[in-house]
Design an enzyme around this catalytic site. Structure first.
Site, PDB file in Angstrom:
ATOM      1  N   ASP A 111       0.818  -1.215   0.000  1.00  0.00           N
ATOM      2  CA  ASP A 111       0.000   0.000   0.000  1.00  0.00           C
ATOM      3  C   ASP A 111       0.850   1.262   0.000  1.00  0.00           C
ATOM      4  O   ASP A 111       0.447   2.289   0.527  1.00  0.00           O
ATOM      5  CB  ASP A 111      -0.931   0.004   1.225  1.00  0.00           C
ATOM      6  CG  ASP A 111      -0.153  -0.017   2.540  1.00  0.00           C
ATOM      7  OD1 ASP A 111       1.046  -0.328   2.511  1.00  0.00           O
ATOM      8  OD2 ASP A 111      -0.757   0.299   3.583  1.00  0.00           O
ATOM      9  N   LYS A 162       4.837   1.129  15.945  1.00  0.00           N
ATOM     10  CA  LYS A 162       3.739   1.936  16.509  1.00  0.00           C
ATOM     11  C   LYS A 162       3.989   2.253  17.991  1.00  0.00           C
ATOM     12  O   LYS A 162       3.279   1.759  18.874  1.00  0.00           O
ATOM     13  CB  LYS A 162       2.393   1.214  16.358  1.00  0.00           C
ATOM     14  CG  LYS A 162       2.178   0.565  15.009  1.00  0.00           C
ATOM     15  CD  LYS A 162       1.377   1.414  14.058  1.00  0.00           C
ATOM     16  CE  LYS A 162       1.537   0.981  12.622  1.00  0.00           C
ATOM     17  NZ  LYS A 162       1.043  -0.313  12.254  1.00  0.00           N
ATOM     18  N   ASP A 223       2.258   6.144   2.422  1.00  0.00           N
ATOM     19  CA  ASP A 223       1.459   4.959   2.751  1.00  0.00           C
ATOM     20  C   ASP A 223      -0.003   5.337   2.510  1.00  0.00           C
ATOM     21  O   ASP A 223      -0.481   6.343   3.038  1.00  0.00           O
ATOM     22  CB  ASP A 223       1.707   4.603   4.227  1.00  0.00           C
ATOM     23  CG  ASP A 223       0.822   3.470   4.726  1.00  0.00           C
ATOM     24  OD1 ASP A 223      -0.392   3.488   4.443  1.00  0.00           O
ATOM     25  OD2 ASP A 223       1.329   2.572   5.408  1.00  0.00           O
TER      26      ASP A 223
HETATM   27  N1  GDD Z   1      -0.332 -11.555   3.119  1.00  0.00           N
HETATM   28  C1  GDD Z   1      -0.560 -10.788   4.182  1.00  0.00           C
HETATM   29  N2  GDD Z   1      -1.019 -11.372   5.330  1.00  0.00           N
HETATM   30  N3  GDD Z   1      -0.346  -9.462   4.086  1.00  0.00           N
HETATM   31  C2  GDD Z   1      -0.589  -8.692   5.181  1.00  0.00           C
HETATM   32  C3  GDD Z   1      -1.061  -9.229   6.396  1.00  0.00           C
HETATM   33  C4  GDD Z   1      -1.289 -10.656   6.470  1.00  0.00           C
HETATM   34  O1  GDD Z   1      -1.705 -11.217   7.482  1.00  0.00           O
HETATM   35  N4  GDD Z   1      -1.203  -8.207   7.274  1.00  0.00           N
HETATM   36  C5  GDD Z   1      -0.828  -7.077   6.616  1.00  0.00           C
HETATM   37  N5  GDD Z   1      -0.473  -7.364   5.349  1.00  0.00           N
HETATM   38  C6  GDD Z   1       0.004  -6.436   4.325  1.00  0.00           C
HETATM   39  C7  GDD Z   1      -0.977  -5.316   4.035  1.00  0.00           C
HETATM   40  O2  GDD Z   1      -1.820  -5.667   2.943  1.00  0.00           O
HETATM   41  C8  GDD Z   1      -0.058  -4.155   3.667  1.00  0.00           C
HETATM   42  O3  GDD Z   1       0.267  -4.134   2.298  1.00  0.00           O
HETATM   43  C9  GDD Z   1       1.221  -4.451   4.431  1.00  0.00           C
HETATM   44  O4  GDD Z   1       1.168  -5.826   4.824  1.00  0.00           O
HETATM   45  C10 GDD Z   1       1.387  -3.572   5.667  1.00  0.00           C
HETATM   46  O5  GDD Z   1       0.205  -3.626   6.421  1.00  0.00           O
HETATM   47  P1  GDD Z   1      -0.526  -2.301   6.932  1.00  0.00           P
HETATM   48  O6  GDD Z   1      -1.735  -2.725   7.660  1.00  0.00           O
HETATM   49  O7  GDD Z   1      -0.663  -1.319   5.828  1.00  0.00           O
HETATM   50  O8  GDD Z   1       0.537  -1.815   8.016  1.00  0.00           O
HETATM   51  P2  GDD Z   1       0.857  -0.321   8.497  1.00  0.00           P
HETATM   52  O9  GDD Z   1       0.784   0.644   7.395  1.00  0.00           O
HETATM   53  O10 GDD Z   1       0.035  -0.050   9.698  1.00  0.00           O
HETATM   54  O11 GDD Z   1       2.403  -0.465   8.996  1.00  0.00           O
HETATM   55  C11 GDD Z   1       3.378  -1.060   8.166  1.00  0.00           C
HETATM   56  O12 GDD Z   1       3.796  -0.161   7.130  1.00  0.00           O
HETATM   57  C12 GDD Z   1       4.421   1.049   7.608  1.00  0.00           C
HETATM   58  C13 GDD Z   1       4.866   1.856   6.382  1.00  0.00           C
HETATM   59  O13 GDD Z   1       3.837   2.071   5.513  1.00  0.00           O
HETATM   60  C14 GDD Z   1       4.592  -1.456   9.043  1.00  0.00           C
HETATM   61  O14 GDD Z   1       5.450  -2.210   8.230  1.00  0.00           O
HETATM   62  C15 GDD Z   1       5.285  -0.218   9.611  1.00  0.00           C
HETATM   63  O15 GDD Z   1       6.468  -0.593  10.290  1.00  0.00           O
HETATM   64  C16 GDD Z   1       5.657   0.741   8.476  1.00  0.00           C
HETATM   65  O16 GDD Z   1       6.232   1.943   9.015  1.00  0.00           O
HETATM   66 MG    MG Z   2       0.082   0.610   5.458  1.00  0.00          MG
END
Ligand code: GDD
Ligand code: MG
Length: 358
Positions: A111, A162, A223
């Site tokens: 994303d 987080k 993001d």
């Molecule tokens: N296959 C799979 N299975 N993908 C997953 C799962 C799962 O169980 N859970 C999450 N994802 C994928 C989501 O689709 C997304 O593309 C990505 O992993 C990150 O998940 P988000 O839910 O968007 O996390 P975030 O934005 O809160 O945090 C993450 O991204 C940040 C930067 O954008 C973390 O990696 C943070 O450390 C980082 O700063």
């Molecule tokens: Mg994200």
């Protein structure tokens, strides 16, 4: 063969109701699914094979992306029966990799829009012989992300996902959701159960003394997890602020078959989807209209996402809203500041309601 794993299994909760039917990475930004933007950039950096780690609405990816041949890459699917978390998903996807133990494998959150140079990230990883190389960016408020302090040589010192306590907020450098793993390191993640790469795998690798390297980069990064970042990312692509090879920057992207009245004002990086209709005197600014949306005469749609087939009647005013697929916003309604309307909901015209109450 250069390979990447794309993590696209999240539920996209913050983007509901848009993600009720379509997983977040398949929502169109500037008319093209986020995943396709990412695949195109990865391919340009020499990635030939991509394993999609899917879970939520896995069917949608396979239907639209197929074997990847039309995108110039080979796509394999690793479908999780139950979501395995980011680390579990990487481990699960590894079963589909053809890379050898010492080869670099890219891993991307599904994303994120970014202008980072993937090829130089892989190069830095190989030169340092790191276990994992992480792309880092600096943001003004890091608390919604993973904080990654590094030493003067770029060696990662800790990973605070987080953070909740002030003591953890030790840096403005955050995990940008793009990694290069040595393939053998992926194989050490426990299989078959949910694991968070951010909360478990990275801290554990650090505790074991492995070299995790952070590369701070200041090119475009966003993001797309919230509605406001989603519309901003789409507008940035259209306006040419976010990188999109081959795209000619324009105030608005009007897709095929959309009809916009000459007196309507459509700009600010808006995308008007296929088959949309925008009436006389209407204003559409900084917004995403998915396919088949109709915006009536003199209506205003600003900084909003309008789901496919939704109808915005004459004189309605929408600012910072998310409207679900097929919803209908009657004449005179004014919705602002984070309002969300669920798919298929019908908001009657306010003029009618007022006259009934009176
Ligand atoms: N296959 C799979 N299975 N993908 C997953 C799962 C799962 O169980 N859970 C999450 N994802 C994928 C989501 O689709 C997304 O593309 C990505 O992993 C990150 O998940 P988000 O839910 O968007 O996390 P975030 O934005 O809160 O945090 C993450 O991204 C940040 C930067 O954008 C973390 O990696 C943070 O450390 C980082 O700063
Ligand atoms: Mg994200």
């Amino acid at each position: 063969m250069r390979e990447a794993i794309l993590l696209v299994g999240g539920q996209g909760t913050r983007l509901r109701p848009l993600t009720l039917g379509t997983p977040k990475p398949m929502l169109p930004v500037a008319g093209v699914p986020v995943t396709v933007h990412q695949i195109e950039r990865a391919r340009a950096a020499g990635v030939e094979r991509i394993v999609l780690g899917t879970s939520y609405r896995a069917d949608v990816f396979a239907e639209q992306l197929g074997d990847g041949s039309h995108l110039g890459v080979e796509i394999a699917y690793a479908v999780e029966d139950e979501p395995l978390g980011t680390g579990g998903a990487i481990r699960h996807a590894a079963a589909h990799l053809v890379s050898g133990p010492g080869d670099p494998v890219m891993v991307l959150n599904g994303d994120v829009l970014t202008g980072v140079d993937y090829a130089s990230l892989i190069e830095a990883h190989v030169v340092a012989d790191a276990a994992v190389t992480l792309h880092l960016v600096r943001v003004s408020d890091p608390t919604a992300y993973g904080l990654v302090p590094t030493d003067a040589h770029g060696r990662v010192l800790a990973f605070h996902e987080k953070p909740t306590t002030p003591e953890e907020i030790v840096t403005d450098q955050i995990n940008a959701g793009c990694y290069v793993f040595r393939r053998s390191v992926i194989d050490t993640i426990p299989a078959g159960r949910p694991i968070s790469v951010e909360r478990q795998t990275f801290p554990q690798l650090l505790a074991e003394g492995e070299l995790l390297q952070g590369v701070v980069d200041d090119s475009y990064w966003l993001d797309l997890g919230t509605p406001w970042d989603f519309v901003r990312g789409s507008a940035d692509l259209v306006l040419g602020v976010a990188p999109w090879p081959g795209h000619v920057p324009t105030p608005a992207l009007i897709l095929e078959g959309a009809q916009v009245d000459v007196s309507a004002e459509v700009g600010g990086g808006s995308t008007v989807g296929t088959g949309c209709r925008v009436g006389a005197g209407a204003v559409v600014r900084g917004s995403v209209l998915m396919d088949g949306v109709s915006v009536g005469a003199d209506a205003v749609v600003a900084d909003s996402v309008i789901g496919a087939g939704a109808q915005i009647a004459s004189g309605a005013f929408l600012s910072e809203c998310v409207i679900g697929d097929g919803a209908s916003i009657g004449a005179g309604n004014e919705l602002r500041g984070g309002a969300r309307v669920w798919p298929g909901v019908n908001l009657p015209a306010t003029a009618v309601r007022f006259s009934t109450d009176a």
